[in-house]
Design an enzyme around this catalytic site. Sequence first.
Site, mmCIF file in Angstrom:
data_model
loop_
_atom_site.group_PDB
_atom_site.id
_atom_site.type_symbol
_atom_site.label_atom_id
_atom_site.label_comp_id
_atom_site.label_asym_id
_atom_site.label_seq_id
_atom_site.Cartn_x
_atom_site.Cartn_y
_atom_site.Cartn_z
ATOM 1 N N ARG A 1 -7.961 -20.218 -25.553
ATOM 2 C CA ARG A 1 -9.239 -20.433 -24.876
ATOM 3 C C ARG A 1 -9.023 -20.224 -23.382
ATOM 4 N NH1 ARG A 1 -11.206 -19.769 -29.022
ATOM 5 N NH2 ARG A 1 -12.673 -21.045 -30.226
ATOM 6 N N ASP B 1 -6.918 -12.604 -24.167
ATOM 7 C CA ASP B 1 -8.027 -12.256 -25.057
ATOM 8 C C ASP B 1 -9.210 -13.173 -24.782
ATOM 9 O OD1 ASP B 1 -9.138 -10.821 -27.348
ATOM 10 O OD2 ASP B 1 -8.973 -12.721 -28.435
ATOM 11 N N GLU C 1 -15.865 -16.351 -19.810
ATOM 12 C CA GLU C 1 -16.189 -15.250 -20.733
ATOM 13 C C GLU C 1 -17.606 -15.318 -21.284
ATOM 14 O OE1 GLU C 1 -13.131 -15.967 -23.831
ATOM 15 O OE2 GLU C 1 -14.802 -16.324 -25.195
ATOM 16 N N HIS D 1 -11.990 -11.225 -26.511
ATOM 17 C CA HIS D 1 -12.027 -12.221 -27.588
ATOM 18 C C HIS D 1 -12.132 -11.539 -28.961
ATOM 19 C CE1 HIS D 1 -12.834 -16.759 -28.068
ATOM 20 N NE2 HIS D 1 -12.308 -16.285 -29.193
#
Length: 331
Positions: A234, A258, A263, A295
Amino acid sequence: MEIAVFSAKPYDREFLNAANTTHHHRLHYFDVPLDIETVGLAAGYGAVCVFVNDRADAGVLQALLRGGAKLVALRCTGFNNVDLKAAQDLGIKVVRVVDYSPNSVAEHAVALMMAINRKIQRAGNRTRDFNFSLDGLMGFDLCGKTVAVIGTGKIGRVFTKIMLGFGCNVIGYDKFPSPEFEVLGARYARPKEIGESADIISLHCPLTPQTYHIIDADTLSRAKPGALLINTSRGGLIDTEAVIDALRSGQLGGLAIDVYEQEADVFFRDLSGTIVTDDVLQRLVTFPNVIVTGHQAFLTREAVTTICETTLQSVTDFETGNALSNEIRAS
Ligand code: NAD
């Protein structure tokens, strides 16, 4: 059951529709994320199905209840975006997908790690222009290096197994150490040792108040100079500004992520034709030793199939009054 599916992408529709052939729920797809602005769309639905950046805070949950929803089904593992206490007080059940394919995320973490170490993105960009110069593309052997795994749960352990296969020494840190990690041939270490000896640090713990900014200026200053940092967990685990400073000074040798703190404002959509006003992200992507994916670590056929089947099974269990094996409650 009538289910309002938020943040619905084409692959969500395809795999949820396929899984629904055995459940026969009525799925209504909304492209937009769930938040206080869009929660009105859920009025009249008994359940909502949400993803990582949908926001189910107290205000949204109250509005959901007013609209008739009694179930929030997360089609993901992490649940930091749901106010579990508010849900419990309102009598709304929350389910998630505890177990799908830890391989999907662990393998993506390895892909990111390999890409940043061996400069795959830079090399690919060059060869598209028929530039076959190797200057600046040197990496290091993984064999014999020390890899630190923060969070030795399902994904962390698959990642560990792969790293051991490369011939790495794997050390771990977990608030709740498990013998399963040590059985693999890895061992637990204190944060001080991790800082001093890890050539690569990979984050696999959940985002909680305790893990928020677990990587900050202080931990970075104690890291081995030139270490690589991988985050598939996260975004909030990392203080991004501090990481940018560490990249700039060379203290951090590379970053592969990622997930990103902010985000929710940018990921899962095509912004290639717009001016992105997030200066931190703008700065991050300009570093030659940074790779960002949006993600996508979960995005394998196997993982998405299991996610959709598990999510709809939970809704069916809720509807028929069966025990909810994937329920999450406020602790
Ligand atoms: P898991 O519950 O099996 O493992 C998490 C581990 O973190 C546990 O061993 C737990 O004890 C440990 N932990 C908890 N608090 C900690 C702390 N304060 N310090 C250190 N360790 C701590 O979960 P998992 O299935 O391995 O997933 C891990 C995380 O990966 C999820 O929480 C989610 O945020 C992330 N994830 C990302 C994607 C993606 O697509 N990028 C997909 C799935 C999961």
